[in-house]
Scaffold this active site. Sequence first.
Site, PDB file in Angstrom:
ATOM      1  CE  LYS A 141      -3.626   2.423   2.543  1.00 21.04           C
ATOM      2  NZ  LYS A 141      -4.692   2.332   3.581  1.00 21.04           N
ATOM      3  CG  HIS A 280      -8.606 -28.165 -35.345  1.00 17.68           C
ATOM      4  ND1 HIS A 280      -7.872 -27.011 -35.189  1.00 17.68           N
ATOM      5  CD2 HIS A 280      -8.505 -28.504 -36.649  1.00 17.68           C
ATOM      6  CE1 HIS A 280      -7.348 -26.654 -36.362  1.00 17.68           C
ATOM      7  NE2 HIS A 280      -7.716 -27.550 -37.260  1.00 17.68           N
TER       8      HIS A 280
END
Length: 528
Positions: A141, A280
């Site tokens: 922070k 695929h």
Amino acid sequence: MSTDLVPVRRALLSVSDKTSLIEFGKALSGFGIEILSTGGTYKALKDAGVAVKEVAEHTGFPEMMDGRVKTLHPTIHGGILALRDEAEHKAAMEKHNIPPIDLVVVNLYPFAATVAKGADFPTCIENIDIGGPAMIRSAAKNHGFVNVVVDVADYAKIVEALKANNGATPLGLRRELAAKAYAHTGAYDSMIATWFARQNGESFPPTLLVSAERKQTLRYGENPHQQAAFYVTGDKRPGVATAQQLQGKELSYNNLNDTDAAFELVSEFSDKPTIAIIKHANPCGVAMADSLSAAWDAALRCDSTSAFGGIVAMNRKLDKATAEKIGAIFTEVIVAPEVDEDARAFLAAKKNLRLLVTGGMADPVASGWFVKSVAGGYLVQTRDAGRIVESDLKVVTKRAPTQQELADMLFAFRVGKHVKSNTIVYAKNGATVGIGAGQMSRVDSARIAYRKAQDAAKAAGLSETLTRGSAAASDAFFPFADGLEVLVEAGATAVIQPGGSIRDQEVIDAADKAGLAMVFTGMRHFRH
């Protein structure tokens, strides 16, 4: 208001992972930085001759409650959170004798490792870090003035910055480290929340928390205009996320997706050497045989056209004979549990071929989640770990299947579990001979698989279709008899399907009329 360069005069080190700790501590001391520390970290540094001050001495308050309370103190958090350019903050620091802390180095109690070892509930609870996350979040922070390090790999970045800036660090680095710190504590809390939910018997907790680490940024996604990245969860399940790439270009998004599909499919089989060829995300050939080489021949025969540019997975160590056969056609990826030296040497000449080694096979019946994104949310389900064995089958026709038909039905049904729905799979002698995938109509899937089998027979110079005398599997029930009639036309002699249609009897009657053996599984394998 933060400034770009901020000098580092005091650091707090408290780490469970002591990797490179001594070297880092000595480097910090070399810049004249005062080091504060706790417990095992303090002892390790002191024993190595690094100048270090215990946190209890710094705060004037003893460590207590078996170490639960040591850094949770205003002198620590005030030193981390204070805004150095705010007059009120500076006054409070002076009044309460709170020296600033400019660098916080923390890695957390090994909660995940403790759970993985099978520790009991109280031990797991004690390995939930409290002070560590509090310091990390405080430092992140206040990154305008404070550096926070949660990863051993970032020690070098701090040292390099200190060298380059006369003992100071730039704002860009502090922001980078702060973002990483919040991701670190977020992932940590996610692990704990997931574990707690399981302890409470919740399969699906009220709030879904998923954490994953970016393994690589991909060149693009399914298509070049899409961005993509690959994230790993830390699950040790053998597969594409844990595999070692021995050679070849960087794996693409589609490579990763298809390789996962191939390896998960081939992991279904353990009794015999098995090979799966994927294109695929759908199999275009799967076969088991007495050797990998023979399995490759049978798998390739199913659809040699689609195999071009495919993914090849196997459940045994890759040998040179099989590698030479696979290498005869263009292949994107080979994935195997192991690769022998001769095979590896042969494939090394194929620079673009990706070769992956997993070190083991995935457990096909292991529990786990499958997560799919939808607009505004996620669909979450358990992995399809369902498995049908001979004792689960219900013979519904007048003719019972032969042992060979039973074996081929079970094989085909297990392959069908990994084919996109609607699915029809024809199999004969432990090999697929026709696969129909992803059609809106089950009839069309049956027809496509039959046509592919005809094409394969023609390519092999055979006089009749490969589906003649085969067993056919359907991933879900036949809503009408028309789908089964295509199987009859294709020459199938046995059919395995879940059953459960309101027209089951119509389908059974059609099978009896054609002399087919048919069994119901009671289990569906939709895959979308």
